[in-house]
Enzyme design. Structure first.
Site, PDB file in Angstrom:
ATOM      1  N   GLN A 122       0.862  -1.188   0.000  1.00  0.00           N
ATOM      2  CA  GLN A 122       0.000   0.000   0.000  1.00  0.00           C
ATOM      3  C   GLN A 122       0.895   1.234   0.000  1.00  0.00           C
ATOM      4  OE1 GLN A 122      -2.121   1.772   3.471  1.00  0.00           O
ATOM      5  NE2 GLN A 122      -3.977   1.285   2.341  1.00  0.00           N
ATOM      6  N   ARG A 130      -7.793  -5.532  12.110  1.00  0.00           N
ATOM      7  CA  ARG A 130      -7.505  -5.894  13.496  1.00  0.00           C
ATOM      8  C   ARG A 130      -7.737  -7.384  13.779  1.00  0.00           C
ATOM      9  NH1 ARG A 130     -11.031  -0.913  15.571  1.00  0.00           N
ATOM     10  NH2 ARG A 130     -12.060  -1.522  13.628  1.00  0.00           N
ATOM     11  N   TYR A 171      -5.654  11.193   3.885  1.00  0.00           N
ATOM     12  CA  TYR A 171      -4.256  11.360   3.485  1.00  0.00           C
ATOM     13  C   TYR A 171      -4.211  12.155   2.177  1.00  0.00           C
ATOM     14  CZ  TYR A 171      -3.398   7.951   7.174  1.00  0.00           C
ATOM     15  OH  TYR A 171      -3.344   7.318   8.391  1.00  0.00           O
TER      16      TYR A 171
HETATM   17  C1  LIG Z   1      -3.022  -0.162  14.081  1.00  0.00           C
HETATM   18  C2  LIG Z   1      -3.727   0.184  12.821  1.00  0.00           C
HETATM   19  C3  LIG Z   1      -3.008   0.683  11.744  1.00  0.00           C
HETATM   20  C4  LIG Z   1      -3.661   0.988  10.545  1.00  0.00           C
HETATM   21  N1  LIG Z   1      -2.924   1.386   9.476  1.00  0.00           N
HETATM   22  C5  LIG Z   1      -3.522   1.534   8.268  1.00  0.00           C
HETATM   23  C6  LIG Z   1      -2.754   1.756   7.106  1.00  0.00           C
HETATM   24  O1  LIG Z   1      -1.518   1.774   7.136  1.00  0.00           O
HETATM   25  N2  LIG Z   1      -3.408   1.935   5.930  1.00  0.00           N
HETATM   26  C7  LIG Z   1      -4.781   1.851   5.849  1.00  0.00           C
HETATM   27  O2  LIG Z   1      -5.329   1.999   4.758  1.00  0.00           O
HETATM   28  N3  LIG Z   1      -5.522   1.621   6.931  1.00  0.00           N
HETATM   29  C8  LIG Z   1      -4.937   1.428   8.125  1.00  0.00           C
HETATM   30  N4  LIG Z   1      -5.695   1.095   9.207  1.00  0.00           N
HETATM   31  C9  LIG Z   1      -7.149   0.890   9.022  1.00  0.00           C
HETATM   32  C10 LIG Z   1      -7.445  -0.577   8.652  1.00  0.00           C
HETATM   33  O3  LIG Z   1      -6.885  -0.946   7.396  1.00  0.00           O
HETATM   34  C11 LIG Z   1      -8.963  -0.850   8.540  1.00  0.00           C
HETATM   35  O4  LIG Z   1      -9.458  -0.049   7.499  1.00  0.00           O
HETATM   36  C12 LIG Z   1      -9.700  -0.576   9.848  1.00  0.00           C
HETATM   37  O5  LIG Z   1      -8.966  -1.013  10.971  1.00  0.00           O
HETATM   38  C13 LIG Z   1     -11.057  -1.263   9.852  1.00  0.00           C
HETATM   39  O6  LIG Z   1     -10.911  -2.652   9.672  1.00  0.00           O
HETATM   40  P1  LIG Z   1     -11.046  -3.719  10.896  1.00  0.00           P
HETATM   41  O7  LIG Z   1     -12.339  -3.401  11.591  1.00  0.00           O
HETATM   42  O8  LIG Z   1     -11.054  -5.058  10.224  1.00  0.00           O
HETATM   43  O9  LIG Z   1      -9.900  -3.503  11.782  1.00  0.00           O
HETATM   44  C14 LIG Z   1      -5.068   0.807  10.427  1.00  0.00           C
HETATM   45  C15 LIG Z   1      -5.781   0.328  11.526  1.00  0.00           C
HETATM   46  C16 LIG Z   1      -5.139   0.001  12.699  1.00  0.00           C
HETATM   47  C17 LIG Z   1      -5.942  -0.565  13.831  1.00  0.00           C
END
Ligand SMILES: Cc1cc2nc3c(=O)[nH]c(=O)nc-3n(C[C@H](O)[C@H](O)[C@H](O)COP(=O)(O)O)c2cc1C
Length: 425
Positions: free
Chosen positions: A103, A362, A174
């Site tokens: 990414q 997560r 971003y």
């Molecule tokens: C610790 C952490 C770091 C993240 N870093 C990114 C990232 O680098 N790029 C991105 O697009 N989303 C990032 N996200 C968002 C996740 O990709 C995702 O969109 C969001 O956590 C919802 O998905 P989930 O409910 O399955 O966790 C991050 C989320 C967390 C918790």
């Protein structure tokens, strides 16, 4: 129309076939060297997820220039000297039968400049970022052209390093997302104002990347389904669907749907926020905040958590309502991320025709073997969405910080992987 596919049915993104429809979404790993080089720890992190049979891994956001860097120890694809380490990473994942996309992003106004060695931040326009207290300056036209070039060079670097594809990060406020959103893009030149002008930066990046990597290299987009910017000029689903359609027309191979900017309360990581503020102040980037902000947040921590619990409250599949609007009109695969980590919820998302692929972030931290566990009807550790991992990027490695879940995870990872029921469904 109802989707008759299961989570374990193959699907194609461009010319790439995935052996299943559950993928790992991007998360900043805080596992690289200070300068963003791949480390043994980063490789091991992705080997675990690949060992779990995960059809596709998307790395955490990787910066392509120094202004684009968000936090220390995140992955960087800004220079050819990174290719050697990146190649080791892709090779390690491929040896385990996995596939991996990088990414690529630019943090813009959503990062504290000091921890990454800068004194200022850049953005489409000089619009104050209230959640971190950053006042960026507007990019010049020359800098915009330079960013497009550097993005394309970074994508080529990823291709040379053996990545199976690239995800262009156009969400979460971003840089690209900032250009799309009228609230953050107040430019008066050809990159601001009308729909065509605000989408120009994204289109020029896509075209420059495509030219570098060729027609057959999978390129996907991460895009908001809503900016969630109440009382500001944020984008709503209908306009974001128009953006997706335009990208489909020019050749993007897939699109992942998410939501929110930092200043909308990071609604992209909806979760349970009790204790978040104190954790961030102590174990995350809190010490780098301006003193008045740090002290204020410390004094009012329970209130801040309460506010986040209101505006960024967890619900299962919290972006599905947006994703389905994209799925209705797009022919390319639509990926939905957000609050999906049970087999039942994921299968329902496919059955309802809300999306073609489910992305999990997560959930893979709690259970790196999530995919294989679901395939074999095994109960693995379940993410509680406590957001303690989200309080730490840039300072502590990406890991599960819910003590109970982390203990289950450690125990699971000690077990031999394949002594499991064979009734894959
Ligand atoms: C610790 C952490 C770091 C993240 N870093 C990114 C990232 O680098 N790029 C991105 O697009 N989303 C990032 N996200 C968002 C996740 O990709 C995702 O969109 C969001 O956590 C919802 O998905 P989930 O409910 O399955 O966790 C991050 C989320 C967390 C918790």
């Amino acid at each position: 129309m109802k989707n008759t596919q299961t989570l374990f049915s193959p699907i194609t993104i461009g010319k790439l076939t995935l052996n299943g429809r559950v993928i790992k979404s991007a998360m900043v790993e805080t596992l690289c060297s200070k300068e963003g080089f791949v480390t043994a720890g980063l490789i091991e992190h992705y080997q675990q997820i690949a060992r779990g049979g995960t059809p596709l891994i998307i790395t955490g956001a990787a910066n392509y220039n120094s202004y684009g860097r968000g936090v220390p120890h995140q992955l960087s694809v800004d220079n050819d000297d990174k290719i050697e380490g990146l190649s080791k990473l892709t090779q390690a994942v491929h040896e385990l039968g996995g596939k991996i996309f990088a990414q690529i992003y630019h943090t813009s106004r959503q990062a504290l400049p000091a921890p990454v060695g800068r004194t200022d931040a850049v953005a489409p326009s000089a619009v104050y970022e209230p959640s971190l207290g950053v006042s960026p300056r507007a990019l010049t036209l020359t800098e915009i052209k330079q960013n497009i070039l550097e993005f394309a060079q970074a994508a080529k670097r990823c291709q040379l390093a053996g990545f199976d594809g690239v995800q262009i990060h156009a969400a979460h406020g971003y840089l690209i997302s900032g250009f799309l959103t009228p609230h953050t893009n107040r430019r008066k030149d050809q990159y601001g104002g009308s729909f065509d002008n605000r989408i120009r930066f994204l289109l020029e990046i896509y075209q420059a990347v495509r030219k570098e990597v060729g027609a057959d290299f999978p390129l996907i987009l991460k895009l908001n389904g809503s900016d969630d910017l109440l009382f500001r000029k944020g984008l709503r689903t209908s306009e974001l669907v128009k953006i997706a359609l335009r990208l489909e027309q020019v050749g993007i191979d897939g699109i992942e749907i998410t939501a929110g900017h930092y200043e909308s309360g990071t609604t992209f990581s909806r979760g349970r926020w009790s204790g978040f503020t104190k954790t961030m102040l102590k174990h995350g980037l809190g010490p780098s905040l301006a003193p008045f902000r740090r002290i204020g947040m410390g004094l009012f921590a329970p209130l801040v958590d309460c506010y986040f619990n209101k505006i960024s409250k967890f619900s299962v599949g919290f972006n599905l309502n947006y994703a389905k609007e994209f799925t209705k009109v797009l022919s390319i695969p639509v990926i939905c991320v957000g609050g999906l980590n049970t087999k039942q919820a994921m299968q329902q998302a496919l059955d309802n025709g809300d999306c073609d692929i489910v992305a999990v972030a997560r959930g893979f931290i709690a259970d790196p073997y999530l995919y294989r566990n679901m395939q074999q009807n095994m109960a693995g550790p379940q993410c509680t969405y406590c957001n303690k991992c989200f309080a730490r990027p840039g300072v502590q490695p990406l890991n599960c910080y819910d003590p109970k879940v982390a203990a289950q995870r450690t125990a699971m990872l000690k077990q031999p992987l394949f002594i499991q029921k064979s009734d894959a469904s």
